[in-house]
Design a protein around this motif. Structure first.
Motif, PDB file in Angstrom:
ATOM      1  N   ILE A   1       0.829  -1.204   0.000  1.00  0.00           N
ATOM      2  CA  ILE A   1       0.000   0.000   0.000  1.00  0.00           C
ATOM      3  C   ILE A   1       0.866   1.257   0.000  1.00  0.00           C
ATOM      4  O   ILE A   1       0.518   2.264  -0.622  1.00  0.00           O
ATOM      5  CB  ILE A   1      -1.015  -0.017   1.171  1.00  0.00           C
ATOM      6  N   SER A   2       2.017   1.212   0.658  1.00  0.00           N
ATOM      7  CA  SER A   2       2.909   2.381   0.658  1.00  0.00           C
ATOM      8  C   SER A   2       3.443   2.663  -0.745  1.00  0.00           C
ATOM      9  O   SER A   2       3.652   3.827  -1.112  1.00  0.00           O
ATOM     10  CB  SER A   2       4.056   2.201   1.653  1.00  0.00           C
ATOM     11  N   GLN A   3       3.638   1.623  -1.540  1.00  0.00           N
ATOM     12  CA  GLN A   3       4.090   1.818  -2.926  1.00  0.00           C
ATOM     13  C   GLN A   3       2.985   2.442  -3.775  1.00  0.00           C
ATOM     14  O   GLN A   3       3.263   3.239  -4.676  1.00  0.00           O
ATOM     15  CB  GLN A   3       4.541   0.488  -3.531  1.00  0.00           C
TER      16      GLN A   3
ATOM     17  N   HIS B   1       0.732   4.537  -2.571  1.00  0.00           N
ATOM     18  CA  HIS B   1       0.753   5.942  -2.146  1.00  0.00           C
ATOM     19  C   HIS B   1       1.903   6.685  -2.833  1.00  0.00           C
ATOM     20  O   HIS B   1       1.747   7.849  -3.224  1.00  0.00           O
ATOM     21  CB  HIS B   1       0.875   6.054  -0.625  1.00  0.00           C
ATOM     22  N   GLN B   2       3.043   6.007  -3.005  1.00  0.00           N
ATOM     23  CA  GLN B   2       4.178   6.634  -3.690  1.00  0.00           C
ATOM     24  C   GLN B   2       3.837   6.906  -5.155  1.00  0.00           C
ATOM     25  O   GLN B   2       4.193   7.947  -5.702  1.00  0.00           O
ATOM     26  CB  GLN B   2       5.427   5.755  -3.585  1.00  0.00           C
TER      27      GLN B   2
ATOM     28  N   ARG C   1       1.881  10.033  -5.185  1.00  0.00           N
ATOM     29  CA  ARG C   1       2.747  11.205  -4.965  1.00  0.00           C
ATOM     30  C   ARG C   1       3.592  11.509  -6.189  1.00  0.00           C
ATOM     31  O   ARG C   1       3.862  12.669  -6.495  1.00  0.00           O
ATOM     32  CB  ARG C   1       3.657  10.976  -3.749  1.00  0.00           C
TER      33      ARG C   1
END
Length: 115
Positions: A25-27, A29-30, A33
């Motif tokens: 999930i952080s990827q 979000h990246q 961005r």
């Protein structure tokens, strides 16, 4: 910009995108961005139009289109509206055309918005 934009046929949540792209999930979000993907809030939840993801990857030309739209002053809602506004000279909408042979034409049109 016209008000006759269609809504995407399907919306995916960020966890759906993470699963589909086989990312954390952080990827995801990246990617948001880095303007490689676009999401807007629907019912309080960030969602991505499913048409912008082909199988297990983001449409090839989407990041470039998003950069051009942002350079032209479009926010995320306006960019989604532009991507999903029917155009008789394209097969449906710019979002649909991005997955076909007219992706370069969509890019040209997005580029012209900045002038």
């Amino acid at each position: 910009m016209t008000d006759d934009a269609e809504q995407p046929a399907e919306w995916l949540t960020l966890p759906d995108i993470a699963e589909r792209l086989d990312l954390g999930i952080s990827q995801v979000h990246q990617k948001l961005r880095d303007n490689e993907l676009i999401a807007v809030r629907r019912d309080g939840v960030l969602r991505v139009p499913a048409e912008l993801v082909a199988g297990d990857t983001v449409l090839k030309h989407l990041p470039g289109i998003l950069t051009l739209l942002r350079d032209a002053g479009y926010n995320d809602e306006e960019a989604i509206r532009w991507l999903f506004t029917p155009d008789e000279s394209l097969p449906g909408t710019p979002a649909v055309a991005l997955s076909g042979h007219q992706a370069t034409e969509v890019k040209r049109r997005a580029q012209a918005l900045g002038f």
